[in-house]
Design a protein around this motif. Structure first.
Motif, PDB file in Angstrom:
ATOM      1  N   SER A   2       0.836  -1.276  -0.005  1.00 54.73           N
ATOM      2  CA  SER A   2       0.068  -0.087  -0.134  1.00 54.73           C
ATOM      3  C   SER A   2       0.734   1.217   0.231  1.00 54.73           C
ATOM      4  CB  SER A   2      -0.909   0.085   1.098  1.00 54.73           C
ATOM      5  OG  SER A   2      -1.380   1.367   1.292  1.00 54.73           O
ATOM      6  N   GLU A   3       0.696   2.200  -0.792  1.00 55.22           N
ATOM      7  CA  GLU A   3       1.310   3.395  -0.858  1.00 55.22           C
ATOM      8  C   GLU A   3       0.628   4.370   0.227  1.00 55.22           C
ATOM      9  OE1 GLU A   3       3.476   4.923  -3.024  1.00 55.22           O
ATOM     10  OE2 GLU A   3       3.867   2.825  -3.460  1.00 55.22           O
ATOM     11  N   GLU A   4      -0.135   3.887   1.185  1.00 62.47           N
ATOM     12  CA  GLU A   4      -0.792   4.884   2.230  1.00 62.47           C
ATOM     13  C   GLU A   4       0.218   4.560   3.193  1.00 62.47           C
ATOM     14  OE1 GLU A   4      -3.250   7.027   1.979  1.00 62.47           O
ATOM     15  OE2 GLU A   4      -3.066   6.601   0.059  1.00 62.47           O
ATOM     16  N   ARG A   5       0.888   3.427   3.510  1.00 63.96           N
ATOM     17  CA  ARG A   5       1.624   3.059   4.564  1.00 63.96           C
ATOM     18  C   ARG A   5       3.197   4.092   4.440  1.00 63.96           C
ATOM     19  NH1 ARG A   5       2.977  -2.876   4.526  1.00 63.96           N
ATOM     20  NH2 ARG A   5       3.924  -2.261   6.320  1.00 63.96           N
ATOM     21  N   ASN A   6       3.791   4.056   5.521  1.00 67.03           N
ATOM     22  CA  ASN A   6       5.065   4.729   5.525  1.00 67.03           C
ATOM     23  C   ASN A   6       5.050   6.164   5.102  1.00 67.03           C
ATOM     24  OD1 ASN A   6       6.341   2.472   6.455  1.00 67.03           O
ATOM     25  ND2 ASN A   6       6.018   1.598   4.240  1.00 67.03           N
ATOM     26  N   GLU A   7       3.997   6.892   5.340  1.00 63.97           N
ATOM     27  CA  GLU A   7       3.768   8.315   4.795  1.00 63.97           C
ATOM     28  C   GLU A   7       4.529   9.101   5.762  1.00 63.97           C
ATOM     29  OE1 GLU A   7       3.172   9.716   2.070  1.00 63.97           O
ATOM     30  OE2 GLU A   7       1.618   8.131   1.262  1.00 63.97           O
ATOM     31  N   LEU A  57      21.265   8.872  -0.895  1.00 63.61           N
ATOM     32  CA  LEU A  57      21.744   7.728  -1.487  1.00 63.61           C
ATOM     33  C   LEU A  57      20.902   6.446  -0.942  1.00 63.61           C
ATOM     34  CD1 LEU A  57      25.349   8.786  -1.611  1.00 63.61           C
ATOM     35  CD2 LEU A  57      23.963   8.768  -3.557  1.00 63.61           C
ATOM     36  N   ASP A  58      20.576   6.335   0.225  1.00 63.48           N
ATOM     37  CA  ASP A  58      19.952   5.245   0.888  1.00 63.48           C
ATOM     38  C   ASP A  58      18.713   5.224   0.083  1.00 63.48           C
ATOM     39  OD1 ASP A  58      19.422   3.326   2.877  1.00 63.48           O
ATOM     40  OD2 ASP A  58      18.675   5.120   4.265  1.00 63.48           O
ATOM     41  N   GLU A  59      17.860   6.343   0.173  1.00 64.10           N
ATOM     42  CA  GLU A  59      16.529   6.263   0.147  1.00 64.10           C
ATOM     43  C   GLU A  59      16.406   5.640  -1.494  1.00 64.10           C
ATOM     44  OE1 GLU A  59      13.941   6.797   1.609  1.00 64.10           O
ATOM     45  OE2 GLU A  59      12.348   7.000   0.444  1.00 64.10           O
ATOM     46  N   ILE A  60      17.250   6.302  -2.296  1.00 65.02           N
ATOM     47  CA  ILE A  60      16.948   5.977  -3.691  1.00 65.02           C
ATOM     48  C   ILE A  60      17.247   4.460  -4.087  1.00 65.02           C
ATOM     49  CG2 ILE A  60      19.547   6.281  -4.847  1.00 65.02           C
ATOM     50  CD1 ILE A  60      16.026   8.052  -6.397  1.00 65.02           C
ATOM     51  N   ILE A  65      14.009  -1.039  -4.482  1.00 67.17           N
ATOM     52  CA  ILE A  65      13.549  -2.299  -4.330  1.00 67.17           C
ATOM     53  C   ILE A  65      12.019  -2.174  -3.946  1.00 67.17           C
ATOM     54  CG2 ILE A  65      14.182  -4.536  -3.186  1.00 67.17           C
ATOM     55  CD1 ILE A  65      16.132  -3.466  -5.559  1.00 67.17           C
ATOM     56  N   TYR A  66      11.755  -1.428  -3.063  1.00 65.40           N
ATOM     57  CA  TYR A  66      10.365  -1.172  -2.536  1.00 65.40           C
ATOM     58  C   TYR A  66       9.415  -1.276  -3.407  1.00 65.40           C
ATOM     59  CZ  TYR A  66       6.441   0.820   0.167  1.00 65.40           C
ATOM     60  OH  TYR A  66       5.273   1.105   0.549  1.00 65.40           O
ATOM     61  N   ALA A  67       9.926  -0.081  -4.374  1.00 66.33           N
ATOM     62  CA  ALA A  67       8.975   0.248  -5.612  1.00 66.33           C
ATOM     63  C   ALA A  67       8.701  -1.109  -6.474  1.00 66.33           C
ATOM     64  CB  ALA A  67       9.535   1.405  -6.409  1.00 66.33           C
TER      65      ALA A  67
HETATM   66  C1  LIG Z   1       4.388   6.255   0.824  1.00 67.54           C
HETATM   67  C2  LIG Z   1       5.372   5.159   0.525  1.00 67.54           C
HETATM   68  C3  LIG Z   1       6.588   4.855   1.562  1.00 67.54           C
HETATM   69  C4  LIG Z   1       7.838   4.032   1.409  1.00 67.54           C
HETATM   70  C5  LIG Z   1       8.698   4.141   2.206  1.00 67.54           C
HETATM   71  C6  LIG Z   1       9.839   3.138   1.549  1.00 67.54           C
HETATM   72  C7  LIG Z   1      11.163   3.479   2.163  1.00 67.54           C
HETATM   73  C8  LIG Z   1      12.354   2.791   1.753  1.00 67.54           C
HETATM   74  C9  LIG Z   1      13.574   3.436   2.074  1.00 67.54           C
HETATM   75  C10 LIG Z   1      13.822   3.412   3.512  1.00 67.54           C
HETATM   76  C11 LIG Z   1      15.473   3.516   3.798  1.00 67.54           C
HETATM   77  C12 LIG Z   1      15.687   3.744   5.261  1.00 67.54           C
HETATM   78  O1  LIG Z   1      14.848   3.703   6.017  1.00 67.54           O
HETATM   79  O2  LIG Z   1      16.892   3.810   5.451  1.00 67.54           O
END
Ligand SMILES: CCCCCCCCCCCC(=O)O
Ligand SMILES: CC(C)(COP(=O)(O)OP(=O)(O)OC[C@H]1O[C@@H](n2cnc3c(N)ncnc32)[C@H](O)[C@@H]1OP(=O)(O)O)[C@@H](O)C(=O)NCCC(=O)NCCS
Length: 131
Positions: A2-7, A57-60, A65-67
């Motif tokens: 869900s895209e609603e999570r982790n907002e 860098l961490d996020e991208i 992989i999350y995407a």
């Molecule tokens: C709205 C969707 C949010 C998805 C969050 C995915 C986060 C993945 C990256 C987390 C990286 C980290 O916490 O170090």
């Protein structure tokens, strides 16, 4: 997933009032975002804090992989700070998969200035978690 999570994700969540609110797009084999840092993101005057550079860098890498539909976390991140990353210029952050062994993805990422100069590079290992 869900895209609603982790907002409240610091890097990409819509609800985090102090977050970076990154947006993403996939371009061929790369995951890309842009970000312009402000003075609230600096360490030394005019220079983006190294922790924020690392966050980008961490996020991208992890979010790519999350995407792709996996529950994944960063297991390792190595950052090469090539030169100071300036506040006030649009930064392009890009990541790609360079290898996979089972549930481990090896990722490469970089941050570029508008003229193409690379200010930082990252090597990340992202691990897929069991559901
Ligand atoms: C709205 C969707 C949010 C998805 C969050 C995915 C986060 C993945 C990256 C987390 C990286 C980290 O916490 O170090
Ligand atoms: C990443 C994490 C899930 C790995 O947990 P773990 O218990 O070591 O993983 P597992 O037991 O499932 O190990 C699986 C395999 O991956 C390997 N592995 C784990 N981390 C690794 C890394 N960074 N690089 C290479 N291999 C790694 C382990 O050695 C193991 O291989 P083996 O069993 O053949 O020896 C765990 O350390 C963790 O949750 N860390 C925090 C993640 C985090 O908060 N990241 C930032 C926010 S996204």
């Amino acid at each position: 997933m869900s895209e609603e999570r982790n907002e409240w994700c610091f890097a990409c969540g819509r609800h985090n009032p102090i977050g970076l609110k990154l947006n993403f797009r996939e371009m061929e084999d790369r995951y890309v975002s842009t970000f312009t840092a402000g003075p609230e993101h600096q360490g030394y005057d005019g220079i983006v804090h190294g922790g924020i550079v690392s966050t980008l860098l961490d996020e991208i890498t992890a979010r790519y992989i999350y995407a792709k539909g996996y529950n994944a976390v960063t297991a390792r991140l190595e950052v090469r700070f090539r030169q100071p990353t300036p506040v006030g210029q649009e930064l392009t952050v890009a990541g790609r998969v360079v290898g996979q062994r089972g549930k481990l993805y090896e990722m490469q990422a970089d941050i570029r200035l508008p003229d193409g100069t690379v200010t930082a590079e990252g090597k990340a290992t992202v691990m897929i978690l069991e559901d």
